[in-house]
Motif scaffolding. Structure first.
Motif, PDB file in Angstrom:
ATOM      1  N   SER A   1       0.832  -1.204   0.000  1.00 37.53           N
ATOM      2  CA  SER A   1       0.000   0.000   0.000  1.00 37.53           C
ATOM      3  C   SER A   1       0.868   1.256   0.000  1.00 37.53           C
ATOM      4  CB  SER A   1      -0.924   0.012   1.230  1.00 37.53           C
ATOM      5  OG  SER A   1      -0.219   0.301   2.424  1.00 37.53           O
ATOM      6  N   MET A   2       2.050   1.152   0.624  1.00 32.34           N
ATOM      7  CA  MET A   2       2.975   2.288   0.652  1.00 32.34           C
ATOM      8  C   MET A   2       3.693   2.463  -0.681  1.00 32.34           C
ATOM      9  SD  MET A   2       4.555   1.723   4.484  1.00 32.34           S
ATOM     10  CE  MET A   2       5.858   2.941   4.261  1.00 32.34           C
ATOM     11  N   VAL A   3       3.723   1.405  -1.491  1.00 34.98           N
ATOM     12  CA  VAL A   3       4.230   1.544  -2.852  1.00 34.98           C
ATOM     13  C   VAL A   3       3.205   2.281  -3.708  1.00 34.98           C
ATOM     14  CG1 VAL A   3       4.929   0.323  -4.944  1.00 34.98           C
ATOM     15  CG2 VAL A   3       5.588  -0.582  -2.703  1.00 34.98           C
ATOM     16  N   VAL A   4       1.971   1.859  -3.588  1.00 30.74           N
ATOM     17  CA  VAL A   4       0.896   2.391  -4.430  1.00 30.74           C
ATOM     18  C   VAL A   4       0.473   3.789  -3.987  1.00 30.74           C
ATOM     19  CG1 VAL A   4      -1.500   2.045  -5.149  1.00 30.74           C
ATOM     20  CG2 VAL A   4       0.048   0.085  -4.977  1.00 30.74           C
ATOM     21  N   SER A   5       0.248   3.954  -2.678  1.00 34.53           N
ATOM     22  CA  SER A   5      -0.391   5.166  -2.190  1.00 34.53           C
ATOM     23  C   SER A   5       0.430   6.435  -2.383  1.00 34.53           C
ATOM     24  CB  SER A   5      -0.782   5.001  -0.721  1.00 34.53           C
ATOM     25  OG  SER A   5      -1.621   6.054  -0.313  1.00 34.53           O
ATOM     26  N   PRO A   6       1.726   6.480  -1.995  1.00 33.36           N
ATOM     27  CA  PRO A   6       2.454   7.740  -2.164  1.00 33.36           C
ATOM     28  C   PRO A   6       2.500   8.223  -3.600  1.00 33.36           C
ATOM     29  CG  PRO A   6       3.680   6.247  -0.741  1.00 33.36           C
ATOM     30  CD  PRO A   6       2.550   5.461  -1.325  1.00 33.36           C
ATOM     31  N   MET A   7       2.787   7.303  -4.537  1.00 28.50           N
ATOM     32  CA  MET A   7       2.828   7.713  -5.942  1.00 28.50           C
ATOM     33  C   MET A   7       1.448   8.154  -6.426  1.00 28.50           C
ATOM     34  SD  MET A   7       5.964   7.481  -6.699  1.00 28.50           S
ATOM     35  CE  MET A   7       5.818   7.820  -8.440  1.00 28.50           C
ATOM     36  N   LEU A   8       0.421   7.420  -6.002  1.00 29.86           N
ATOM     37  CA  LEU A   8      -0.941   7.750  -6.416  1.00 29.86           C
ATOM     38  C   LEU A   8      -1.388   9.082  -5.830  1.00 29.86           C
ATOM     39  CD1 LEU A   8      -3.477   6.694  -7.892  1.00 29.86           C
ATOM     40  CD2 LEU A   8      -4.137   5.576  -5.747  1.00 29.86           C
ATOM     41  N   MET A   9      -1.210   9.236  -4.503  1.00 28.91           N
ATOM     42  CA  MET A   9      -1.697  10.435  -3.825  1.00 28.91           C
ATOM     43  C   MET A   9      -0.914  11.682  -4.210  1.00 28.91           C
ATOM     44  SD  MET A   9      -4.276   9.337  -2.178  1.00 28.91           S
ATOM     45  CE  MET A   9      -4.971   7.815  -1.509  1.00 28.91           C
ATOM     46  N   THR A  10       0.412  11.559  -4.305  1.00 28.85           N
ATOM     47  CA  THR A  10       1.205  12.742  -4.666  1.00 28.85           C
ATOM     48  C   THR A  10       0.984  13.120  -6.129  1.00 28.85           C
ATOM     49  OG1 THR A  10       3.134  11.308  -5.092  1.00 28.85           O
ATOM     50  CG2 THR A  10       2.985  12.353  -2.928  1.00 28.85           C
ATOM     51  N   SER A  11       0.723  12.134  -6.990  1.00 31.53           N
ATOM     52  CA  SER A  11       0.427  12.458  -8.392  1.00 31.53           C
ATOM     53  C   SER A  11      -0.899  13.202  -8.513  1.00 31.53           C
ATOM     54  CB  SER A  11       0.383  11.174  -9.229  1.00 31.53           C
ATOM     55  OG  SER A  11       1.645  10.546  -9.262  1.00 31.53           O
ATOM     56  N   VAL A  12      -1.908  12.736  -7.785  1.00 32.98           N
ATOM     57  CA  VAL A  12      -3.196  13.427  -7.776  1.00 32.98           C
ATOM     58  C   VAL A  12      -3.028  14.839  -7.217  1.00 32.98           C
ATOM     59  CG1 VAL A  12      -5.510  13.453  -6.741  1.00 32.98           C
ATOM     60  CG2 VAL A  12      -4.565  11.318  -7.637  1.00 32.98           C
ATOM     61  N   PHE A  13      -2.245  14.960  -6.134  1.00 33.48           N
ATOM     62  CA  PHE A  13      -2.000  16.282  -5.557  1.00 33.48           C
ATOM     63  C   PHE A  13      -1.303  17.191  -6.558  1.00 33.48           C
ATOM     64  CE2 PHE A  13       0.916  19.213  -3.417  1.00 33.48           C
ATOM     65  CZ  PHE A  13       0.038  19.923  -2.613  1.00 33.48           C
ATOM     66  N   ALA A  14      -0.266  16.662  -7.244  1.00 38.47           N
ATOM     67  CA  ALA A  14       0.492  17.482  -8.193  1.00 38.47           C
ATOM     68  C   ALA A  14      -0.405  17.995  -9.315  1.00 38.47           C
ATOM     69  CB  ALA A  14       1.654  16.671  -8.773  1.00 38.47           C
ATOM     70  N   VAL A  15      -1.367  17.174  -9.762  1.00 35.91           N
ATOM     71  CA  VAL A  15      -2.274  17.586 -10.839  1.00 35.91           C
ATOM     72  C   VAL A  15      -3.245  18.667 -10.366  1.00 35.91           C
ATOM     73  CG1 VAL A  15      -4.188  16.828 -12.311  1.00 35.91           C
ATOM     74  CG2 VAL A  15      -2.134  15.403 -12.094  1.00 35.91           C
ATOM     75  N   PHE A  16      -3.819  18.471  -9.192  1.00 38.19           N
ATOM     76  CA  PHE A  16      -4.877  19.372  -8.718  1.00 38.19           C
ATOM     77  C   PHE A  16      -4.356  20.536  -7.878  1.00 38.19           C
ATOM     78  CE2 PHE A  16      -7.251  15.584  -9.812  1.00 38.19           C
ATOM     79  CZ  PHE A  16      -8.404  16.097 -10.386  1.00 38.19           C
ATOM     80  N   ALA A  17      -3.028  20.569  -7.605  1.00 37.57           N
ATOM     81  CA  ALA A  17      -2.473  21.680  -6.829  1.00 37.57           C
ATOM     82  C   ALA A  17      -1.861  22.762  -7.716  1.00 37.57           C
ATOM     83  CB  ALA A  17      -1.422  21.159  -5.844  1.00 37.57           C
ATOM     84  N   GLN A  18      -2.010  22.631  -9.033  1.00 41.97           N
ATOM     85  CA  GLN A  18      -1.531  23.662  -9.951  1.00 41.97           C
ATOM     86  C   GLN A  18      -2.529  24.822  -9.939  1.00 41.97           C
ATOM     87  OE1 GLN A  18       1.363  23.437 -11.373  1.00 41.97           O
ATOM     88  NE2 GLN A  18       1.804  21.273 -10.971  1.00 41.97           N
ATOM     89  N   ARG A  19      -2.094  25.965  -9.452  1.00 39.78           N
ATOM     90  CA  ARG A  19      -3.007  27.101  -9.269  1.00 39.78           C
ATOM     91  C   ARG A  19      -3.599  27.601 -10.585  1.00 39.78           C
ATOM     92  NH1 ARG A  19      -3.200  29.367  -4.270  1.00 39.78           N
ATOM     93  NH2 ARG A  19      -1.660  28.599  -2.759  1.00 39.78           N
ATOM     94  N   GLU A  20      -2.865  27.399 -11.680  1.00 37.51           N
ATOM     95  CA  GLU A  20      -3.400  27.865 -12.960  1.00 37.51           C
ATOM     96  C   GLU A  20      -4.410  26.886 -13.545  1.00 37.51           C
ATOM     97  OE1 GLU A  20       0.501  25.674 -13.651  1.00 37.51           O
ATOM     98  OE2 GLU A  20      -0.319  27.173 -12.269  1.00 37.51           O
ATOM     99  N   SER A  21      -4.559  25.718 -12.909  1.00 39.84           N
ATOM    100  CA  SER A  21      -5.486  24.729 -13.424  1.00 39.84           C
ATOM    101  C   SER A  21      -6.930  25.135 -13.131  1.00 39.84           C
ATOM    102  CB  SER A  21      -5.202  23.358 -12.783  1.00 39.84           C
ATOM    103  OG  SER A  21      -6.217  22.439 -13.102  1.00 39.84           O
ATOM    104  N   SER A  22      -7.829  24.775 -14.050  1.00 44.01           N
ATOM    105  CA  SER A  22      -9.250  25.063 -13.836  1.00 44.01           C
ATOM    106  C   SER A  22      -9.877  24.099 -12.839  1.00 44.01           C
ATOM    107  CB  SER A  22      -9.998  24.982 -15.177  1.00 44.01           C
ATOM    108  OG  SER A  22      -9.811  23.718 -15.771  1.00 44.01           O
TER     109      SER A  22
END
Length: 400
Positions: free
Chosen positions: A350-371
């Motif tokens: 779960s620690m293999v899957v979760s950090p990459m999954l969660m941080t990738s989702v965060f990186a996509v949705f934490a871009q301030r210029e994103s709609s």
């Protein structure tokens, strides 16, 4: 008094182990940017890589370590793990590049057997009806260490990004010395089991344990729950810094509040909940409670409200010990180490899957210029996972 000494030592061991882990959490975003450069979103991605590298090694080696402890005993396995962890923290303290940090995480993952071996030790010395509650004590000790670790780590972070690693190395070495003096062996010839590579590799260990009625279904629930819950260590430092501008000190305080509540829940509340509802209903309550809490954290915009929600979220911490108690009672005495090794591998996966999954989702949705700007998006993903886990748990046992 002598009878309680092994329990006291195990709790101290887990607490110090958690302190060593928690010490470094508040400064990881700054440390990664120090050695690698780039934005906070980029640092979150590298944080996911480091966490996943640690978890891959833990996944591969946890069943090996669990089976070794069934053959050679809990004491040598635990002491070797503690010593190697101290070396790991020193490597990270001196690391001048992201690649050396990665080497440190790989070494740490290979030897990260302390928690699983502590659970096996606790299973050895507990009566069947005491196991879930005693696993709760281990969770409470971990929570207490998680209180002290991030708070101290946040304060040490003011001295530099390397200071928490030196402190973590010192704690691990002190823990090693304490264990060498007082830890007694619990694996006797009556329950000692031969070591075989067939059962020591992850797939073999999964097959051996999952043959027991209902266990494979519970392993899936444990995995899904672990992936969902890992949203906290995976993105909390990045999420709170992006959403509320929190400093490492504030991040440490918030994690400390979470740990205090989790410790109280697993040391005190879980015993009452188990007595009132039993293990099955306790798991259902915890999964449902986490579902609601994650929904609130996903949309919160006020830092003070997030701080209030942090300790409330820890009330769902009853799930893990209740699940472990159910599974431990279904496994024979000579395979407790193997079960804990499998649970360690499931958690590591779960620690293999979760950090990459969660941080990738965060990186996509934490871009301030994103709609679609929504830093709390990983919590929504965790809600979905918890719903799946709850449905699976409430089904009748799967045919094995």
């Amino acid at each position: 008094m002598k009878k309680s000494l092994p329990i006291v030592f195990i709790l101290i061991t887990v607490m110090l182990d958690a302190m060593g882990i928690g010490l470094i959490l508040p400064i990881m975003p700054d440390l990664i940017r120090e050695v690698q450069g780039g934005s906070l979103a980029n640092a979150a991605l590298w944080g996911g890589v480091l966490a996943s590298a640690f978890a891959v090694m833990q996944f591969l080696f946890s069943p090996v370590v669990g089976n070794l402890s069934d053959r050679f005993g809990r004491r040598p396995v635990m002491l070797v793990s503690l010593f190697a962890m101290a070396i790991d923290y020193l490597i990270m303290a001196f690391a001048g590049s992201i690649w050396l940090l990665l080497v440190g995480r790989i070494l740490g993952g290979i030897t990260a057997a302390t928690h699983s071996t502590a659970n096996a030790y606790m299973a050895d010395i507990s009566k069947p009806e005491e196991k879930a509650a005693n696993f709760g004590l281990i969770g409470a000790a971990f929570g207490l260490g998680f209180v002290l670790g991030p708070m101290i780590g946040g304060m040490l972070g003011t001295l530099g990004t390397r200071a928490p690693f030196y402190a973590a190395a010192a704690l691990s070495m002190l823990n090693f010395l304490l264990g060498a003096m007082v830890l007694k062996e619990t694996v006797t010839d009556a329950i000692r089991r031969p070591f075989t590579w067939t059962r020591a590799n992850p797939l073999g260990a999964f097959r051996a344990v999952s043959r027991l009625p209902g266990i494979s279904r519970l392993l899936w629930v444990y995995f899904i729950y672990s992936v969902a819950l890992y949203v906290y260590p995976a993105i909390w430092a990045y999420f709170t810094q992006e959403s509320f501008g929190w400093s490492p000190q504030m991040i440490g305080i918030s994690l400390g509040l979470f740990g205090i509540t989790a410790a109280l829940v697993q040391a005190v509340l879980i015993r009452l909940v188990l007595r009132w509802w039993g293990e099955r209903n306790t798991v259902i309550f915890g999964l449902g409670f986490d579902f609601v809490t994650f929904g609130l954290l996903a949309v919160v915009r006020n830092g003070m409200l997030a701080l209030v929600l942090t300790p409330i979220a820890a009330l769902g911490a009853v799930v893990s010990p209740a699940l472990q108690g159910i599974m431990s009672k279904a496994v024979p005495d000579n395979a407790q180490g193997e079960l804990q090794g499998v649970l360690g591998s499931v958690h590591a996966l779960s620690m293999v899957v979760s950090p990459m999954l969660m941080t990738s989702v965060f990186a996509v949705f934490a871009q301030r210029e994103s709609s679609f700007y929504l830093p709390g998006a990983p919590f929504i993903l965790s809600m979905v996972l918890l719903a799946v886990g709850l449905v699976l748990f409430m089904r009748k046992p799967l045919s094995e």
